[in-house]
Write a protein that holds these residues in place. Structure first.
Motif, PDB file in Angstrom:
ATOM      1  N   LEU A 113      47.524   1.879 -21.800  1.00 32.86           N
ATOM      2  CA  LEU A 113      46.641   2.974 -21.377  1.00 32.86           C
ATOM      3  C   LEU A 113      46.948   3.393 -19.943  1.00 32.86           C
ATOM      4  O   LEU A 113      46.989   4.586 -19.634  1.00 32.86           O
ATOM      5  CB  LEU A 113      45.171   2.554 -21.490  1.00 32.86           C
ATOM      6  N   GLU A 114      47.154   2.421 -19.059  1.00 32.75           N
ATOM      7  CA  GLU A 114      47.453   2.722 -17.661  1.00 32.75           C
ATOM      8  C   GLU A 114      48.769   3.493 -17.528  1.00 32.75           C
ATOM      9  O   GLU A 114      48.862   4.442 -16.747  1.00 32.75           O
ATOM     10  CB  GLU A 114      47.510   1.434 -16.836  1.00 32.75           C
ATOM     11  N   LEU A 115      49.786   3.066 -18.279  1.00 34.18           N
ATOM     12  CA  LEU A 115      51.065   3.777 -18.232  1.00 34.18           C
ATOM     13  C   LEU A 115      50.894   5.233 -18.671  1.00 34.18           C
ATOM     14  O   LEU A 115      51.464   6.146 -18.068  1.00 34.18           O
ATOM     15  CB  LEU A 115      52.100   3.077 -19.119  1.00 34.18           C
ATOM     16  N   TYR A 116      50.096   5.429 -19.709  1.00 39.35           N
ATOM     17  CA  TYR A 116      49.842   6.782 -20.204  1.00 39.35           C
ATOM     18  C   TYR A 116      49.059   7.596 -19.161  1.00 39.35           C
ATOM     19  O   TYR A 116      49.426   8.729 -18.843  1.00 39.35           O
ATOM     20  CB  TYR A 116      49.092   6.721 -21.541  1.00 39.35           C
ATOM     21  N   LEU A 117      47.993   7.012 -18.619  1.00 36.72           N
ATOM     22  CA  LEU A 117      47.180   7.718 -17.634  1.00 36.72           C
ATOM     23  C   LEU A 117      47.963   8.052 -16.370  1.00 36.72           C
ATOM     24  O   LEU A 117      47.731   9.089 -15.749  1.00 36.72           O
ATOM     25  CB  LEU A 117      45.951   6.877 -17.265  1.00 36.72           C
ATOM     26  N   GLY A 119      51.001   8.864 -16.316  1.00 41.59           N
ATOM     27  CA  GLY A 119      52.056   9.809 -16.656  1.00 41.59           C
ATOM     28  C   GLY A 119      53.429   9.187 -16.803  1.00 41.59           C
ATOM     29  O   GLY A 119      54.443   9.889 -16.820  1.00 41.59           O
ATOM     30  N   LEU A 120      53.485   7.847 -16.919  1.00 39.98           N
ATOM     31  CA  LEU A 120      54.774   7.166 -17.043  1.00 39.98           C
ATOM     32  C   LEU A 120      55.280   7.129 -18.477  1.00 39.98           C
ATOM     33  O   LEU A 120      56.474   6.937 -18.706  1.00 39.98           O
ATOM     34  CB  LEU A 120      54.673   5.749 -16.475  1.00 39.98           C
ATOM     35  N   ILE A 121      54.375   7.296 -19.434  1.00 38.19           N
ATOM     36  CA  ILE A 121      54.760   7.459 -20.839  1.00 38.19           C
ATOM     37  C   ILE A 121      53.895   8.574 -21.417  1.00 38.19           C
ATOM     38  O   ILE A 121      52.799   8.850 -20.904  1.00 38.19           O
ATOM     39  CB  ILE A 121      54.589   6.153 -21.668  1.00 38.19           C
ATOM     40  N   LEU A 127      51.005   5.727 -28.348  1.00 38.00           N
ATOM     41  CA  LEU A 127      50.583   5.435 -29.726  1.00 38.00           C
ATOM     42  C   LEU A 127      51.596   4.543 -30.435  1.00 38.00           C
ATOM     43  O   LEU A 127      51.222   3.655 -31.205  1.00 38.00           O
ATOM     44  CB  LEU A 127      50.366   6.731 -30.498  1.00 38.00           C
ATOM     45  N   LYS A 128      52.878   4.745 -30.155  1.00 37.54           N
ATOM     46  CA  LYS A 128      53.922   3.895 -30.742  1.00 37.54           C
ATOM     47  C   LYS A 128      53.732   2.450 -30.303  1.00 37.54           C
ATOM     48  O   LYS A 128      53.800   1.526 -31.122  1.00 37.54           O
ATOM     49  CB  LYS A 128      55.295   4.413 -30.306  1.00 37.54           C
TER      50      LYS A 128
END
Length: 161
Positions: A113-117, A119-121, A127-128
């Motif tokens: 979640l942190e990586l997504y938030l 913007g790193l993924i 989801l993957k």
């Protein structure tokens, strides 16, 4: 069904208003039907030198679901991701439900979640990664009436290191 709540204290009369803001499923009283999960949760209390308890309740879930608004997430999917991120960012999506059940954002899930938030993924990559995680289970009670009508305190067991 038996549900468990890990805490620094014995909680005979749960109150949803004592929940913290911006949690996965909103501000409420969090339980799990997995005792091991509650035991893992209280380890951080013990590590800080506090006492820790596993509070056990009888939850008449089937009866409650007939009367109250219920949301269930059976996996870490896009619906779960959007709901959790909204609530963690101060959204009020949880207000449309009285009971929400589904996977908990444990350390590995939280890292994704942190990586997504940050913007790193992107969402597709998040989801993957999440699809390989086996969800634990949390049941969040958001409406005090659910507790008053369908929860019964059974006991509290102190956990020691």
């Amino acid at each position: 069904m038996k549900v468990y709540h890990g805490s620094k204290s014995i909680v005979k009369s749960p109150d949803v208003s004592f929940g913290r803001d911006n949690l996965d499923f909103g501000k409420g009283f969090y339980t799990t039907d997995l005792r091991e999960q509650a035991e893992k949760w209280v380890q951080h209390f013990l590590n800080l030198g506090n006492r820790a308890f596993i509070n056990c309740y009888d939850f008449e879930k089937d009866s409650a679901l007939k009367e109250f608004r219920y949301k269930h997430f059976d996996s870490y999917n896009e619906d779960w991701l959007n709901f959790v991120l909204s609530n963690r960012n101060g959204g009020k999506d949880f207000l449309q439900f009285d009971i929400v059940e589904g996977g908990i954002a444990n350390d590995k899930v939280f890292n994704t979640l942190e990586l997504y938030l940050d913007g790193l993924i992107d969402k597709a990559e998040a989801l993957k990664r999440l699809r390989f995680e086996r969800p634990n289970n949390q049941i969040c009670i958001l409406n005090q009436s659910v507790i008053e009508k369908y929860f019964r305190f059974l006991r509290a067991d102190e956990v020691r290191l």
